[in-house]
Motif scaffolding. Sequence first.
Motif, PDB file in Angstrom:
ATOM      1  N   ARG A 102       0.863  -1.193   0.000  1.00 46.77           N
ATOM      2  CA  ARG A 102       0.000   0.000   0.000  1.00 46.77           C
ATOM      3  C   ARG A 102       0.889   1.229   0.000  1.00 46.77           C
ATOM      4  N   PHE A 103       0.523   2.211  -0.817  1.00 49.68           N
ATOM      5  CA  PHE A 103       1.355   3.412  -0.922  1.00 49.68           C
ATOM      6  C   PHE A 103       0.493   4.624  -1.240  1.00 49.68           C
ATOM      7  N   ALA A 104       0.811   5.739  -0.558  1.00 46.37           N
ATOM      8  CA  ALA A 104       0.198   7.041  -0.839  1.00 46.37           C
ATOM      9  C   ALA A 104       1.290   8.090  -0.712  1.00 46.37           C
ATOM     10  N   ASP A 152      -3.115  -3.007  -1.600  1.00 45.54           N
ATOM     11  CA  ASP A 152      -3.011  -4.474  -1.659  1.00 45.54           C
ATOM     12  C   ASP A 152      -2.422  -4.907  -2.998  1.00 45.54           C
ATOM     13  N   PHE A 153      -1.344  -4.228  -3.384  1.00 46.67           N
ATOM     14  CA  PHE A 153      -0.758  -4.469  -4.705  1.00 46.67           C
ATOM     15  C   PHE A 153       0.149  -5.700  -4.662  1.00 46.67           C
ATOM     16  N   ASP A 154      -0.161  -6.676  -5.515  1.00 50.62           N
ATOM     17  CA  ASP A 154       0.628  -7.909  -5.625  1.00 50.62           C
ATOM     18  C   ASP A 154       1.130  -8.047  -7.051  1.00 50.62           C
ATOM     19  N   LEU A 155       2.421  -8.360  -7.183  1.00 49.76           N
ATOM     20  CA  LEU A 155       2.992  -8.602  -8.506  1.00 49.76           C
ATOM     21  C   LEU A 155       4.272  -9.413  -8.332  1.00 49.76           C
ATOM     22  N   ALA A 156       4.387 -10.511  -9.057  1.00 46.60           N
ATOM     23  CA  ALA A 156       5.589 -11.344  -8.997  1.00 46.60           C
ATOM     24  C   ALA A 156       6.238 -11.377 -10.382  1.00 46.60           C
ATOM     25  N   ILE A 157       7.515 -11.040 -10.440  1.00 43.91           N
ATOM     26  CA  ILE A 157       8.281 -11.038 -11.682  1.00 43.91           C
ATOM     27  C   ILE A 157       9.372 -12.095 -11.549  1.00 43.91           C
ATOM     28  N   LYS A 185       9.073   4.261  -8.748  1.00 46.94           N
ATOM     29  CA  LYS A 185       9.679   5.041  -7.659  1.00 46.94           C
ATOM     30  C   LYS A 185       9.889   4.198  -6.403  1.00 46.94           C
ATOM     31  N   LEU A 186       8.948   3.288  -6.139  1.00 45.89           N
ATOM     32  CA  LEU A 186       9.120   2.391  -4.995  1.00 45.89           C
ATOM     33  C   LEU A 186      10.300   1.448  -5.226  1.00 45.89           C
ATOM     34  N   LEU A 187      10.406   0.917  -6.420  1.00 48.21           N
ATOM     35  CA  LEU A 187      11.524   0.026  -6.736  1.00 48.21           C
ATOM     36  C   LEU A 187      12.859   0.744  -6.621  1.00 48.21           C
ATOM     37  N   ALA A 188      12.892   2.009  -7.069  1.00 49.38           N
ATOM     38  CA  ALA A 188      14.132   2.774  -7.052  1.00 49.38           C
ATOM     39  C   ALA A 188      14.516   3.224  -5.645  1.00 49.38           C
ATOM     40  N   GLY A 189      13.637   3.012  -4.677  1.00 51.63           N
ATOM     41  CA  GLY A 189      13.948   3.409  -3.309  1.00 51.63           C
ATOM     42  C   GLY A 189      13.715   4.885  -3.040  1.00 51.63           C
ATOM     43  N   LEU A 190      12.990   5.576  -3.924  1.00 54.22           N
ATOM     44  CA  LEU A 190      12.671   6.983  -3.675  1.00 54.22           C
ATOM     45  C   LEU A 190      11.617   7.104  -2.577  1.00 54.22           C
ATOM     46  N   TYR A 191      10.776   6.112  -2.454  1.00 56.29           N
ATOM     47  CA  TYR A 191       9.761   6.049  -1.403  1.00 56.29           C
ATOM     48  C   TYR A 191       9.759   4.649  -0.805  1.00 56.29           C
ATOM     49  N   ASP A 192       9.170   4.534   0.368  1.00 59.76           N
ATOM     50  CA  ASP A 192       8.961   3.231   1.002  1.00 59.76           C
ATOM     51  C   ASP A 192       7.463   2.968   1.068  1.00 59.76           C
ATOM     52  N   PRO A 193       7.060   1.723   0.905  1.00 64.09           N
ATOM     53  CA  PRO A 193       5.625   1.416   1.018  1.00 64.09           C
ATOM     54  C   PRO A 193       5.123   1.646   2.441  1.00 64.09           C
ATOM     55  N   LEU A 194       3.876   2.058   2.549  1.00 60.01           N
ATOM     56  CA  LEU A 194       3.274   2.238   3.872  1.00 60.01           C
ATOM     57  C   LEU A 194       2.954   0.888   4.498  1.00 60.01           C
ATOM     58  N   GLU A 195       2.618  -0.058   3.667  1.00 60.64           N
ATOM     59  CA  GLU A 195       2.341  -1.419   4.129  1.00 60.64           C
ATOM     60  C   GLU A 195       2.865  -2.395   3.079  1.00 60.64           C
ATOM     61  N   ALA A 251       1.543  -6.838 -17.469  1.00 61.51           N
ATOM     62  CA  ALA A 251       0.628  -6.637 -16.342  1.00 61.51           C
ATOM     63  C   ALA A 251      -0.175  -5.370 -16.597  1.00 61.51           C
ATOM     64  N   VAL A 252      -1.480  -5.472 -16.547  1.00 59.54           N
ATOM     65  CA  VAL A 252      -2.354  -4.315 -16.738  1.00 59.54           C
ATOM     66  C   VAL A 252      -2.683  -3.743 -15.362  1.00 59.54           C
ATOM     67  N   ILE A 253      -2.306  -2.475 -15.152  1.00 60.03           N
ATOM     68  CA  ILE A 253      -2.507  -1.814 -13.863  1.00 60.03           C
ATOM     69  C   ILE A 253      -3.703  -0.875 -13.970  1.00 60.03           C
ATOM     70  N   GLU A 254      -4.576  -0.964 -12.994  1.00 67.53           N
ATOM     71  CA  GLU A 254      -5.750  -0.083 -12.992  1.00 67.53           C
ATOM     72  C   GLU A 254      -6.106   0.247 -11.542  1.00 67.53           C
ATOM     73  N   GLU A 255      -6.116   1.544 -11.225  1.00 67.28           N
ATOM     74  CA  GLU A 255      -6.477   2.027  -9.887  1.00 67.28           C
ATOM     75  C   GLU A 255      -5.680   1.325  -8.787  1.00 67.28           C
ATOM     76  N   GLY A 256      -4.377   1.181  -9.024  1.00 67.40           N
ATOM     77  CA  GLY A 256      -3.501   0.628  -7.998  1.00 67.40           C
ATOM     78  C   GLY A 256      -3.545  -0.868  -7.849  1.00 67.40           C
ATOM     79  N   HIS A 257      -4.104  -1.575  -8.820  1.00 70.16           N
ATOM     80  CA  HIS A 257      -4.183  -3.040  -8.764  1.00 70.16           C
ATOM     81  C   HIS A 257      -3.721  -3.626 -10.091  1.00 70.16           C
ATOM     82  N   VAL A 258      -3.265  -4.875 -10.033  1.00 73.63           N
ATOM     83  CA  VAL A 258      -3.042  -5.649 -11.253  1.00 73.63           C
ATOM     84  C   VAL A 258      -4.368  -6.314 -11.591  1.00 73.63           C
TER      85      VAL A 258
END
Length: 629
Positions: A367-369, A380-385, A406-416, A571-578
């Motif tokens: 979860r991220f904001a 509740d974002f789930d994705l496995a590569i 940005k989350l992957l690059a470490g610019l932000y941390d997930p809230l959950e 992966a098709v992303i829509e409103e923060g979900h796969v």
Amino acid sequence: MNELPFTESAKKRRFVSNSVRTVGLVYETAPYLVISLGIAALFQALTPLMVALVSKQIIDSVVEIHAKGATTARYFSALRWVALECGIVVIQSLTRDWNNYVKPLLRSRVGLSLSTRIMTKACSLTFSHFQNPAFVNQLARAREQCQQRPIEMMFQLVELFQSCVALVSYTIVISTFAPWMIVLLIASVLPPFWVEVKKGTATFELAHDQAERNRKGWYLEWVLTTEGPAREVKALAIGPWLIKKYKDLQQVFITKEARQLRKFFFGTGSLGLLRTLVVYAVYGYVVREAMFGRITLGTMTLYLSVFQQALYALGSSMISLASLYEGNLFMSNLFEYLALPEDDVGSAIDPSDTIDHAPSIEFQKVRFAYSGSGPDVLRDFDLAIRPGEAMALVGLNGAGKTSIVKLLAGLYDPLEGKILIDQTDASTKRRGWRRQNIGVLFQDYLRFDFSAVENIALGWVPEIDNRSRVEQAVKSAGADKLISRLSGGLDTALGPAFGGIDLSGGQWQNLVLARLLMRRSPVLVLDEPTAALDASAEDEMFARFAEWKKDRTVILVTHRFSTLKLVDRIAVIEEGHVVEIGTHEELMSLGKRYFALFNLQRSGYDFKKEPTSPALTATSAVDVGTVRG
């Protein structure tokens, strides 16, 4: 972060602590220069009194010669005093010259030291700080004051020391003649001191409130005076409107400043008149004593000189204190900034800690904001590569694709939730580990006004001087043709800021791809890598993609579905979900969201078919609602 130290006790504590810390900052930069400045100040403090005492002896010697007649002894006695005064004045002149030599050196060294500290602190803070207006204002104030305030405070402290030493010596002399003059001396300078303190506080509060205005002013200056924005400024003919906006912005400050200056003008003028009256009242008393023969002509000259010097020294002390008080308020902001906890530590690259194979990447219930308490971008974002897989992320604007980058690059941390890289929770590793193992090509990449070789080599700092590595990256990115056309090859200066040549958007993107491939990272993330490429360059990139993804895991963020032929899954992303994931064929066979998006884009290339207005309306509505993605 922006609170002012309103209580008097807090102001006093900060005044002392900030003064000590300022001296420490300057001393740490150039200790020997600071010590020599203090010794010179001691000489400067004592020489005026020494000159006054010797001048008394010269005058009394001359008067004695006129009264009692010239003798060889009296003649040489007067000349010895003259020679002594000459020696004192020479020392005074040498110390003044030394100060003029030392002060510019200290100013430049301290400015460099503090600018470096401010930039180092900025590098040690997480990216989220730079999207916080309160922090940006604080940083702007720190940058604005770092060149002058600390060294000016140091000089004021030296002047205060010099004035206090001189004042003590003058007070001893005056007390032997008329102790009441000391009381009168102090009474004449306290009111101006109080006014200066109030003025300093008002100046600080005015400057403190103007940080955001200054940033807006700098921005408008940048828009009006730099090459990039100048194209649209001229094309839109908005120069006069921007200038008026700039003038209106600055006029608000000028009005406030003029009101403040008027407020203190009459007070300082009347108090200056009072001090003048005190000086000449004392002069009258001393002259009267000499007229009645109670003191010699030399003694009269001594006391008149000493009182004038004492008044100047005391006034200088009060002004120095008032200036120190004002400087202390500004330094509080600088020290508060430098004291911010460093939450981006461990960001240095360590090549020995780089993953030596293509890793897996997994998002687990993330979860991220952006504002922490704002609307969720990912929920509740789930994705496995899989290891070595090339995964594309597609979706409408605002779906959350760039937030994932940005989350992957470490610019932000997930809230959950967790982000696992090679089965390792990224939050348990230092940030540098994540950044060296994940190479990112941002859509709004940075164009450095450096040479071409520096623009590329900055992709992997541990090998920044490895020319052959740069050439290899250039070849891998297909940028060798571009480099061969530059007049100086890799050493060609780029960007207009310092007289270099500017490249087209596609040429820059080609060069930045080389910067990305300079890295040893086993994960590559490409955000719209073909956005500025023409059809030929895009086709060449397709041909090289297989080479790039060898022994790497690749994530491709794109709106151009022509690039999807390069990837293994989508992966098709829509409103923060796969909402869908699979190969192109699998997703097309589902006939759902991906199928609709692909056909919508494909229809844009069908010249026989007019786009339907409902599709355009729906797309436009989503785009207008875009906030981040």
